[in-house]
Design an enzyme around this catalytic site. Structure first.
Site, mmCIF file in Angstrom:
data_model
loop_
_atom_site.group_PDB
_atom_site.id
_atom_site.type_symbol
_atom_site.label_atom_id
_atom_site.label_comp_id
_atom_site.label_asym_id
_atom_site.label_seq_id
_atom_site.Cartn_x
_atom_site.Cartn_y
_atom_site.Cartn_z
ATOM 1 N N GLU A 299 0.618 -1.074 0.022
ATOM 2 C CA GLU A 299 0.156 0.200 -0.005
ATOM 3 C C GLU A 299 0.831 1.115 -0.222
ATOM 4 O OE1 GLU A 299 -3.013 -1.072 -0.671
ATOM 5 O OE2 GLU A 299 -3.356 0.793 0.337
ATOM 6 N N GLU B 279 3.399 2.117 4.645
ATOM 7 C CA GLU B 279 2.367 2.078 4.241
ATOM 8 C C GLU B 279 1.242 2.756 3.800
ATOM 9 O OE1 GLU B 279 0.780 -2.159 5.986
ATOM 10 O OE2 GLU B 279 1.977 -1.617 7.849
ATOM 11 N N GLY C 228 -1.359 1.970 6.933
ATOM 12 C CA GLY C 228 -1.792 1.298 6.186
ATOM 13 C C GLY C 228 -3.172 2.731 5.559
ATOM 14 N N ALA D 39 -3.198 4.208 10.587
ATOM 15 C CA ALA D 39 -3.857 3.575 8.964
ATOM 16 C C ALA D 39 -5.216 4.584 9.013
ATOM 17 C CB ALA D 39 -4.956 1.775 10.077
ATOM 18 N N GLY E 131 -6.519 23.981 8.482
ATOM 19 C CA GLY E 131 -7.390 24.556 9.000
ATOM 20 C C GLY E 131 -8.321 24.164 10.032
ATOM 21 N N LYS F 172 -5.242 26.198 15.883
ATOM 22 C CA LYS F 172 -5.716 25.039 14.160
ATOM 23 C C LYS F 172 -3.966 24.489 13.991
ATOM 24 C CE LYS F 172 -8.222 28.747 12.269
ATOM 25 N NZ LYS F 172 -8.413 30.137 10.970
ATOM 26 N N ASN G 125 -12.187 12.339 18.988
ATOM 27 C CA ASN G 125 -12.388 11.736 20.763
ATOM 28 C C ASN G 125 -14.037 11.719 19.904
ATOM 29 O OD1 ASN G 125 -14.884 12.093 22.980
ATOM 30 N ND2 ASN G 125 -12.565 13.325 23.721
ATOM 31 N N SER G 126 -14.208 10.284 19.976
ATOM 32 C CA SER G 126 -15.064 9.141 19.530
ATOM 33 C C SER G 126 -16.882 9.136 20.865
ATOM 34 C CB SER G 126 -15.104 7.773 19.916
ATOM 35 O OG SER G 126 -14.510 7.811 21.392
HETATM 36 C C1 LIG Z 1 -4.596 7.211 19.098
HETATM 37 C C2 LIG Z 1 -4.247 5.913 19.184
HETATM 38 C C3 LIG Z 1 -2.450 5.862 19.249
HETATM 39 C C4 LIG Z 1 -4.495 5.545 20.861
HETATM 40 O O1 LIG Z 1 -3.259 4.741 21.199
HETATM 41 P P1 LIG Z 1 -3.022 4.394 23.142
HETATM 42 O O2 LIG Z 1 -2.146 5.826 23.638
HETATM 43 O O3 LIG Z 1 -2.668 3.379 23.322
HETATM 44 O O4 LIG Z 1 -4.600 4.701 23.829
HETATM 45 P P2 LIG Z 1 -5.418 3.782 24.273
HETATM 46 O O5 LIG Z 1 -5.896 2.821 23.227
HETATM 47 O O6 LIG Z 1 -4.755 2.774 25.515
HETATM 48 O O7 LIG Z 1 -6.614 4.366 25.007
HETATM 49 C C5 LIG Z 1 -6.201 5.292 26.286
HETATM 50 C C6 LIG Z 1 -7.250 5.521 26.733
HETATM 51 O O8 LIG Z 1 -8.046 7.070 25.823
HETATM 52 C C7 LIG Z 1 -9.282 6.098 25.228
HETATM 53 N N1 LIG Z 1 -8.850 6.574 23.471
HETATM 54 C C8 LIG Z 1 -8.185 6.517 23.041
HETATM 55 N N2 LIG Z 1 -8.382 6.774 22.383
HETATM 56 C C9 LIG Z 1 -10.168 7.776 22.006
HETATM 57 C C10 LIG Z 1 -9.924 8.771 21.070
HETATM 58 N N3 LIG Z 1 -10.635 8.435 19.434
HETATM 59 N N4 LIG Z 1 -11.191 9.306 21.511
HETATM 60 C C11 LIG Z 1 -11.698 9.301 22.939
HETATM 61 N N5 LIG Z 1 -10.574 8.482 24.116
HETATM 62 C C12 LIG Z 1 -10.469 8.058 23.444
HETATM 63 C C13 LIG Z 1 -9.014 4.995 25.450
HETATM 64 O O9 LIG Z 1 -10.834 4.355 25.581
HETATM 65 C C14 LIG Z 1 -8.863 4.848 26.559
HETATM 66 O O10 LIG Z 1 -9.500 5.391 27.566
HETATM 67 P P3 LIG Z 1 -9.312 4.755 29.166
HETATM 68 O O11 LIG Z 1 -8.222 5.743 29.520
HETATM 69 O O12 LIG Z 1 -10.543 5.095 29.806
HETATM 70 O O13 LIG Z 1 -9.755 3.077 29.697
HETATM 71 C C15 LIG Z 1 -4.286 4.474 18.912
HETATM 72 O O14 LIG Z 1 -5.793 4.738 19.083
HETATM 73 C C16 LIG Z 1 -4.030 4.521 16.915
HETATM 74 O O15 LIG Z 1 -4.965 4.911 16.395
HETATM 75 N N6 LIG Z 1 -3.138 4.088 16.916
HETATM 76 C C17 LIG Z 1 -2.521 4.063 15.410
HETATM 77 C C18 LIG Z 1 -2.040 2.593 15.048
HETATM 78 C C19 LIG Z 1 -1.981 2.484 13.473
HETATM 79 O O16 LIG Z 1 -2.655 2.535 12.857
HETATM 80 N N7 LIG Z 1 -0.634 1.857 13.398
HETATM 81 C C20 LIG Z 1 -0.138 1.177 11.837
HETATM 82 C C21 LIG Z 1 -0.985 -0.462 11.436
HETATM 83 S S1 LIG Z 1 -1.286 0.002 9.865
#
Ligand SMILES: CC(C)(COP(=O)(O)OP(=O)(O)OC[C@H]1O[C@@H](n2cnc3c(N)ncnc32)[C@H](O)[C@@H]1OP(=O)(O)O)[C@@H](O)C(=O)NCCC(=O)NCCS
Length: 342
Positions: A203, A219, A236, A262, A285, A302, A317-318
């Protein structure tokens, strides 16, 4: 007399005698003065930036003149005397904008041979000098001459297979940089700079004048002009915004030890040790809430205000949908895990 670059190349011309492409096996950056002097004496070089068409006699005289100082170049010159394809010795006195197809090809080679870094060579006007070419299993073919070549192949009981129709060929037909893994060779264009230790998965994509400076797992897409620092990974399907069409004029870069998740994307340069959550596109932005360690909003800025800053984690934030930025604590651990099996 000092020069910017010199290289002996073998290439393809169309039936009008116009260059379609040139392969330079051993391009030289800042060649020894003695090579330039030898070109003045034996090849009719008159100084400046020139792509000289040379014949076997001139090549032999050039090889004799440089034998003692540059035996590898001399051997290459002698090998080229046997060529059924046209040979050029292209000499760039300076890094001025190119005026011919071989000059552009030499600059693209300098990048992919890691002799110059992206953005450090003058590529002004290059598009007008690169013909759009059919890249086939029998080499480069002028598009106007393609139907004839296709018929000729069929009549010989062969298939002329076209890999792509483009101004740029794939890099690996010209150079495979040391210490790299490239799963799908069509996705890396000549002029890409691929650092030692980089893996480009299927990719992954790398455009010209762009690439990775060190060890990276790619990727996602590295657009023209984008540079990725050592130890950074592109997940990815992720995207780095280019500047060629509507991407604004901020040149995107990724610092060291970053992770673009990803399907994430960036329209701002990142500093070191930054992570962008998978699926999140941060543009210049995009309004971003900056949170402190107690997850309290301390500022709203920004994307462009955070350009180039280090140790940031961007996420959407989800629950609220707001894009947030917090201090990145897990970047290094994530990278170590990903690089364990490079
Ligand atoms: C953003 C990211 C790095 C966060 O990972 P992290 O720092 O390990 O965070 P965690 O998943 O352990 O979450 C920590 C806390 O934040 C919360 N949280 C994580 N993402 C959140 C979001 N988008 N919105 C709200 N809360 C979120 C979790 O629920 C958790 O809450 P808790 O403390 O109540 O349990 C991860 O979600 C991510 O996107 N990684 C990218 C991996 C990837 O794509 N790799 C390439 C593969 S090809």
């Amino acid at each position: 007399m000092t020069a910017f670059a010199l290289a002996i190349g073998v290439g393809t011309k169309n039936s009008k005698g116009e260059w379609l492409e040139v392969y330079f096996q051993r391009p030289l950056l800042n060649p020894a003065d003695s090579l330039v002097s030898a070109a003045l004496e034996t090849l009719g070089y008159e100084g400046g930036n020139m792509a000289l068409d040379v014949d076997g006699g001139e090549l032999t005289a050039f090889a004799d003149a440089i034998e003692a100082v540059a035996p590898e170049q001399a051997a290459l010159a002698r090998a080229c005397t046997e060529s059924v394809r046209p040979i050029t010795v292209t000499i760039l006195d300076t890094d001025a904008p190119a005026t011919s197809t071989p000059e552009v090809y030499l600059k693209l080679h300098l990048l992919s041979h890691r002799l110059v870094k992206p953005h450090s060579v003058n590529l002004a006007g290059m598009f007008g000098l690169l013909p759009n070419v059919a890249w086939t299993n029998q080499g480069a073919i002028d598009l106007a001459e393609l139907p004839e070549a296709q018929l000729k192949a069929r009549l010989n009981g062969e298939l002329l297979s076209i890999n792509s129709v483009d101004k740029f060929p794939r890099m690996t037909d010209y150079i495979v940089p040391s210490g790299t893994r490239i799963a799908h060779t069509a996705r890396v264009r000549l002029g890409a700079y691929i650092g030692e230790g980089t893996t480009i998965m299927h990719e992954g994509f790398v455009n010209f004048n762009a690439g990775t400076l060190g060890v990276s797992m790619v990727e996602g897409r590295i657009s023209a002009g984008v540079v990725v620092g050592d130890g950074s990974d592109l997940g990815g399907g992720c995207s780095t915004m280019g500047t060629l069409s509507g991407g604004g004029n901020i040149i995107i870069s990724v610092g060291e030890k970053c992770l673009l998740g990803a399907n994430a994307g960036i329209g701002i340069p990142l500093g070191d040790r930054c992570t962008v959550e998978s699926g999140l596109y941060v543009t210049a932005g995009t309004k971003i809430q900056v949170l402190d360690d107690q997850k309290q909003v301390v500022d709203t800025v920004k994307g462009r205000d955070l350009a180039g800053k280090s140790d940031l984690l961007f996420r959407r934030n989800s629950i609220t949908g707001a894009v947030e930025c917090v201090t990145n604590k897990s970047a290094i651990a994530l990278n170590e895990e990903l690089h364990a099996n490079n």
